[in-house]
Scaffold this motif. Structure first.
Motif, mmCIF file in Angstrom:
data_model
loop_
_atom_site.group_PDB
_atom_site.id
_atom_site.type_symbol
_atom_site.label_atom_id
_atom_site.label_comp_id
_atom_site.label_asym_id
_atom_site.label_seq_id
_atom_site.Cartn_x
_atom_site.Cartn_y
_atom_site.Cartn_z
ATOM 1 N N ARG A 243 7.623 19.366 -52.338
ATOM 2 C CA ARG A 243 7.037 18.255 -53.104
ATOM 3 C C ARG A 243 5.865 18.752 -53.939
ATOM 4 N NH1 ARG A 243 4.369 14.274 -51.049
ATOM 5 N NH2 ARG A 243 4.362 14.770 -48.822
ATOM 6 N N GLY B 69 11.235 17.388 -55.928
ATOM 7 C CA GLY B 69 11.440 16.235 -55.060
ATOM 8 C C GLY B 69 12.823 16.147 -54.464
ATOM 9 N N ALA C 104 13.138 18.661 -51.730
ATOM 10 C CA ALA C 104 12.337 18.231 -50.575
ATOM 11 C C ALA C 104 13.055 17.140 -49.798
ATOM 12 C CB ALA C 104 10.971 17.733 -51.051
ATOM 13 N N GLN C 105 13.624 16.189 -50.512
ATOM 14 C CA GLN C 105 14.354 15.104 -49.848
ATOM 15 C C GLN C 105 15.548 15.640 -49.072
ATOM 16 O OE1 GLN C 105 15.533 11.842 -52.423
ATOM 17 N NE2 GLN C 105 17.255 11.333 -51.089
ATOM 18 N N ALA D 206 9.375 12.157 -51.238
ATOM 19 C CA ALA D 206 10.083 13.036 -52.166
ATOM 20 C C ALA D 206 10.879 12.219 -53.176
ATOM 21 C CB ALA D 206 11.000 13.980 -51.397
ATOM 22 N N SER E 113 8.675 10.764 -55.733
ATOM 23 C CA SER E 113 8.116 11.740 -56.674
ATOM 24 C C SER E 113 8.991 11.919 -57.899
ATOM 25 C CB SER E 113 7.910 13.090 -55.974
ATOM 26 O OG SER E 113 9.144 13.745 -55.718
ATOM 27 N N GLN F 157 3.113 6.942 -56.116
ATOM 28 C CA GLN F 157 4.037 7.844 -56.813
ATOM 29 C C GLN F 157 4.885 7.094 -57.825
ATOM 30 O OE1 GLN F 157 4.415 11.116 -56.685
ATOM 31 N NE2 GLN F 157 3.698 11.872 -54.725
#
Length: 396
Positions: free
Chosen positions: A203, A208, A211-212, A246, A249, A298
Motif C-alpha cells: 500500500r 493497492g 496489497a489486497q 488497499a 487506495s 482514502q
C-alpha cells in the motif's frame, strides 16, 4: 519560514520533475492527473493545497512531502532516523552464513528479544526499535536452527517492514516483508502474519491491488473453507481491514466497504474483544471503526472520515488500542482535517498524537508533512508552534 520556503510549491514540483527527466505528460500519467493540471500547478495558476495530493506528488517524485512543502531536507527531532535506516539497510544487505558468530543466540533467545522490540513498537518507542533492529537482523542470520521454529525470523522481519513503512521507506519495507513471507513458508498462520506487513508495504508503494490480493490470499490460507468463522479472528479481521484499505487506495469503494463489513462481523461475533498476537495486531470493534475512517479518507469522503473518527475515539475501545495504533490514526485523520480546510483541527490531532506517542509525531514523514502544512497556514496554536519548533519546522 525561511526565504527558501517562500518559493511556490508548484515551482518546486517543476524543478524536481525536471531533475528526474520527466515530461509534464509522463508525470501527469504517474499521478493520475492531466498534463493541463500539471502545467497550471507549475505556473502557479492552480494551487496545490490538498495534503493527500501533495503526498501522491511527492511519492511520484521520490521525495518526502516535507521536502516538497519546504524545499529543504528535514531535520531530525527525536532520533537520527536517516542513519538508523542506513544501519537497517546494511543489516538487510548482509548474507553471511548462519552460525558465523560464535555468540549466536538460540531461537528462544531471539524470540524473547523480538518480543521486547515489539512491545516497544506497540508503545510508540520507535527510537528503541530502531536501535534494536540491526542487531536483531544480524541475530536472525546467525541464530542456530536446532529448534524447529521459524517464528523469530518472521517476527523480526515483520517488525522491520512495519517500522520502515512508518519512516517512509516502502521499497526497503517490501524487502523485509518479503523476507518474512519466505521465513514463514509452509506455515499458514505465520504466512498470514507476514502478509499483514506485506500488504502495508505494498500500500505504501501505491500498489493497492497487489496489497489486497496478498491480504485476501492470506485469509484464505488460514481458513480456506469458511471465511466467517476463521480459527484466528484477530488475524483474519486484520487482514480484511488491510484489504479494505488497499481497495480504498485505488478507489474501489464497493469492495472496500464490503471487506470492512466482513471485518466488522468478525469483531461482533467475538464480542468485540481486542484480539491478536501482540505483534502489531490489534483487532476488535474499535480497530474496525478506525479503519473505516481511514477508508473514508482514502475515498475522499473527509467529512465522513472525521465523523467516524469522533465516534470511534469517544468509546472505551479507543483507549484499549496500543499507543502506536492510536497515534498513527490521529496523524492519518490530521490529513482529513487539512483536506477539509481545518488546520486548527489538524493541529489538535497532531498534538494529541504527540501526547500519546511522541516518536509518531516527531519522526514520521507523514506527521511532519501534516505539521508543515498546518504551520504554513499561519493559523498555528501555541502548542502546535512548540511542536513545530521541537522538530525543526520553525517560522521567522
Amino acid at each position: 519560514m525561511s526565504t527558501r520556503d517562500e518559493v511556490p510549491i508548484g515551482r518546486r514540483m517543476a524543478e524536481l520533475r525536471a531533475r528526474r527527466g520527466m515530461s509534464q505528460q509522463v508525470f501527469a500519467d504517474r499521478i493520475g492527473k492531466s498534463k493541463s493540471w500539471v502545467d497550471k500547478v507549475e505556473r502557479g495558476v492552480r494551487t496545490l493545497d490538498r495534503l493527500s495530493v501533495i503526498e501522491t506528488v511527492a511519492a511520484s517524485l521520490g521525495v518526502t512531502p516535507t521536502i516538497l512543502l519546504t524545499g529543504k531536507p528535514r531535520r531530525e527531532g527525536v532520533t537520527d532516523t536517516d542513519a538508523a535506516v542506513e544501519r537497517i539497510r546494511a543489516a538487510l544487505a548482509r548474507h553471511d552464513p548462519p552460525g558465523a558468530d560464535a555468540d549466536s543466540p538460540t531461537a528462544r533467545q531471539l524470540d524473547d528479544r523480538a518480543g521486547h522490540a515489539w512491545a516497544a513498537y506497540r508503545n510508540g518507542h520507535h527510537a528503541q526499535v530502531l536501535r534494536a533492529l540491526p542487531d536483531l537482523l544480524a541475530a536472525t542470520r546467525h541464530t542456530t536452527r536446532a529448534e524447529p521454529a521459524a517464528d523469530p525470523p518472521v517476527r523480526v522481519y515483520r517488525l522491520t517492514a512495519q517500522t520502515l513503512v512508518k519512516l517512509g521507506q516502502p521499497h526497503l519495507a517490501w524487502l523485509a516483508a518479503d523476507r518474512a513471507m519466505t521465513a514463514a513458508t509452509g506455515d499458514p498462520h505465520r504466512t498470514a502474519l507476514a502478509a499483514v506487513s506485506l500488504a502495508q508495504a505494498l500500500r505504501a508503494l501505491h500498489r493497492g491491488r497487489l496489497a489486497q490480493a496478498a491480504a485476501l490470499n492470506a485469509v484464505h490460507q488460514i481458513d480456506p473453507a469458511a471465511h466467517d468463522r476463521p480459527p484466528d479472528p484477530g488475524l483474519a479481521g486484520t487482514l480484511l481491514l488491510e484489504a479494505a484499505l488497499a481497495a480504498a487506495s485505488y478507489r474501489d469503494a464497493a469492495t472496500a466497504h464490503d471487506l470492512a463489513e466482513r471485518a466488522a462481523h468478525l469483531a461482533a461475533a467475538h464480542d468485540g474483544h481486542q484480539q491478536g498476537d501482540g505483534d502489531g495486531i490489534a483487532f476488535g470493534s474499535a480497530a474496525v471503526t478506525l479503519a473505516r475512517a481511514l477508508v473514508a479518507t482514502q475515498l475522499g469522503d473527509h467529512h465522513q472520515a472525521v465523523t467516524i473518527h469522533r465516534y470511534a475515539t469517544s468509546g472505551d475501545g479507543w483507549h484499549q488500542l496500543p499507543a502506536e495504533h492510536r497515534a498513527a490514526h490521529l496523524i492519518d485523520i490530521a490529513r482529513a482535517h487539512l483536506d477539509l480546510g481545518d488546520p486548527r483541527a489538524a493541529g489538535r490531532a497532531l498534538i494529541a498524537a504527540d501526547q500519546i506517542a511522541p516518536a509518531e509525531a516527531r519522526t514520521r514523514p507523514a506527521a511532519r508533512a501534516a505539521l508543515t502544512a498546518v504551520v504554513r497556514t499561519g493559523l498555528t496554536a501555541a502548542d502546535v508552534a512548540r511542536l513545530a519548533a521541537t522538530v525543526g519546522l520553525t517560522r521567522r
